[in-house]
Write an enzyme that holds these catalytic residues in place. Structure first.
Site, mmCIF file in Angstrom:
data_model
loop_
_atom_site.group_PDB
_atom_site.id
_atom_site.type_symbol
_atom_site.label_atom_id
_atom_site.label_comp_id
_atom_site.label_asym_id
_atom_site.label_seq_id
_atom_site.Cartn_x
_atom_site.Cartn_y
_atom_site.Cartn_z
ATOM 1 N N CYS A 1 -5.523 -2.446 2.665
ATOM 2 C CA CYS A 1 -5.317 -2.353 4.110
ATOM 3 C C CYS A 1 -6.436 -3.062 4.867
ATOM 4 C CB CYS A 1 -5.180 -0.883 4.517
ATOM 5 S SG CYS A 1 -4.636 -0.642 6.222
ATOM 6 N N GLU B 1 0.830 -1.203 0.000
ATOM 7 C CA GLU B 1 0.000 0.000 0.000
ATOM 8 C C GLU B 1 0.872 1.263 0.000
ATOM 9 O OE1 GLU B 1 -3.443 1.954 2.943
ATOM 10 O OE2 GLU B 1 -2.029 0.454 3.690
ATOM 11 N N LYS C 1 -9.774 2.652 -2.914
ATOM 12 C CA LYS C 1 -10.279 2.107 -1.656
ATOM 13 C C LYS C 1 -11.700 2.606 -1.405
ATOM 14 C CE LYS C 1 -8.760 1.436 3.153
ATOM 15 N NZ LYS C 1 -7.761 1.827 4.170
#
Length: 529
Positions: free
Chosen positions: A403, A286, A350
């Site tokens: 994540c 990430e 995301k």
């Protein structure tokens, strides 16, 4: 046992609070990296006896009893979450001069909020409480519902659901495929709390028998699934995980960004060990690219230079989106798919942002109080409206979870049914050498089991691994080890994959437990009258 149970029921005041808090804290020993699930037998046995002694004042009656039950559950949860999530404070110490003041909120405030769900669990259980087996079933149903609520309420935070303590190794993980982590949580509470029946004798034989059956089914189903053949090896690819171990403080420094980028490039072009096959996919963690990639075309050229023909790179990066004159750009936490010509083939943003890390909830109020994101971007990150898969040049699709998105069992949508693998990129360097990265990794393994899909996980500081559809580690890199790891992953799609299977079975299980508890409660009332 009866005498001990009686003394625990009769504890009061500060001693009762400390005992309840300690029972919750001991339960956290079941979570990684310790994984001592036997501790939960002690914790939930004590919790049942404490709830047996839950009473209100003489004038408060039944509602006073419910209030006492809620306080017991809350205190138990407070101990559990403080002991299991204290490491969240480490993220604040990366920039201690700005965020150290918030340590009490991270270490005590968040656990205090999460403990409300366990308070609700014990309150609901106490509504259906009896003096026998029914109360154990009611407690299991209450915790199953509470863990699900914890995953969806507000922004959701299902970290360290009780069920994870019952699934430390692959043979114990497979039940999640049938009933999901929340279903396992409910049955785990039932099994862990069953020893409380020994003190009263009522329902003891039936309870122990059912607990043994549930445990045998848990292990038996696991053994059965582990011996099933994996899908035909029809779409094998070599995946290289790059684990650069870049200190989080370094990642935040402008002066070090070139060195950070260069280190990722260096690791990516290392030759395969023992003359193995060159990787088809290279995966960076990430936010590996420490600048806006589209504003640095030279970076794409340098990426193309290290990729051999046919190779592709999957990397985390911050993506900006222009909003027109006079408006600030939007920023997204994204993953890019880049080919050997330096072309961006696809991107996925995301969807489920991290509160206080990537955005500030209730922003208008909290920013006035001085609360800001851990990651400093004008206006914070924006959430994508929907998730998009990443289609590789030769066909297979990857389902990206960035994540902590991977901790949400219900985060999956219908696109996962056609995906060859889940791609999870993360940066757990925020949490340092604490239980956090180990807990995060276990949850990633369970998503593979629940959805019967391999997981490709690249983490800045670890734990990086490729994981098969049974939650077994194909190959990986330990925590805080700078390394690359090449492994073979089968991207063949399971044709009959059903991502709602476990979720549906969880609700059926919860209904069955609730019905049993209700019938037991009605029988208990009739016997008393």
């Amino acid at each position: 046992m009866e005498g001990l149970a009686g003394r625990i029921m009769l504890t009061w005041g500060l001693r009762r609070f400390l005992l309840t808090w300690l029972a919750g804290a001991v339960a956290a020993l079941g979570m990684p990296p310790i994984g001592f699930f036997a501790a939960m037998f002690l914790s939930f046995t004590l919790l049942v006896w404490l709830l047996d002694g839950a009473t209100g004042g003489p004038e408060s009656g039944f509602f006073g009893t419910l209030r006492s039950a809620f306080v017991i559950g809350w205190t138990f949860g407070f101990g559990y979450f403080v002991a299991g999530l204290w490491w969240l404070g480490n993220a604040l110490m990366v920039e201690a001069d700005e965020f150290a003041w918030a340590l009490p909120l991270a270490i005590l405030g968040l656990p205090a909020v999460l403990a409300v769900f366990y308070g609700l669990a014990t309150l609901l259980a106490r509504v259906l409480w009896t003096d026998g087996l029914g109360r154990i079933v009611a407690l299991a149903a209450g915790f199953g519902l509470a863990e699900w609520l914890r995953s969806v309420a507000a922004t959701g935070f299902p970290w360290n659901a009780i069920g994870y303590g019952a699934m430390p190794i692959p043979v114990m993980m497979q039940s999640a495929h049938a009933i999901g982590v929340f279903g396992v949580s409910a049955l785990a509470v039932f099994v862990f709390a069953t020893p409380a029946l020994i003190a009263t004798g009522k329902g003891m034989r039936r309870g122990i028998f059912l607990a043994v059956i549930a445990t045998a089914a848990h292990f038996g189903y696991g053994a059965y699934r582990l011996q099933l053949p994996e899908p035909d090896e029809a779409d094998l690819k070599t995946v290289r995980l790059v684990q650069p171990v870049i200190d989080q403080a370094v990642k935040l420094e402008n002066d070090d960004r070139e060195a950070v980028f260069a280190e990722h490039l260096r690791l990516s072009q290392l030759p395969p060990e023992d003359g193995g096959k060159r990787p088809d996919l290279i995966v960076w963690p990430e936010t590996s690219i420490p600048f806006i990639l589209t504003e640095n075309p030279d970076a794409l050229t340098r990426i193309a230079d290290i990729l051999e023909p046919g190779q592709v790179l999957l990397t985390g990066a911050v993506r900006s989106e222009d909003q027109g004159p006079g408006n600030p750009p939007r920023y997204y936490n994204s993953v890019y798919l880049i080919d050997d010509q330096g072309q961006i083939l696809a991107a996925s943003d995301k969807v489920h942002l991290t509160p206080f890390g990537e955005y500030v909830p209730y922003e208008a109020l909290l920013r006035r109080l001085g609360v800001n994101n851990l990651v400093s971007l004008p206006g914070g990150f924006s959430a994508a409206a929907a998730r998009s898969t990443l289609k590789l040049p030769d066909g297979p699709e990857l389902y990206p979870l960035i994540c902590y998105e991977i901790i949400f069992p219900d985060e999956m949508d219908v696109q996962l049914e056609r995906a060859g693998a889940i791609l999870n990129i993360t940066n757990d360097a925020w949490f340092g050498n604490t239980p956090g990265p180990y807990q995060h990794f276990l949850q990633a393994r369970l998503r593979a089991v629940e959805n019967e899909v391999p997981v490709i996980r690249s983490a800045n500081s670890g734990i990086s691994a490729t994981i098969d559809t049974r939650g077994r580690i194909i190959s990986g890199v330990g925590f805080n080890v700078k390394a690359i790891q090449d492994s073979t992953v089968n991207f063949k799609t399971v044709p009959d994959r059903n991502i709602t299977f476990a979720q549906r079975n969880f609700w059926l299980l919860l209904a069955a437990l609730s019905a049993f508890a209700l019938i037991s409660r009605l029988g208990f009332i009739f016997r008393k009258n």
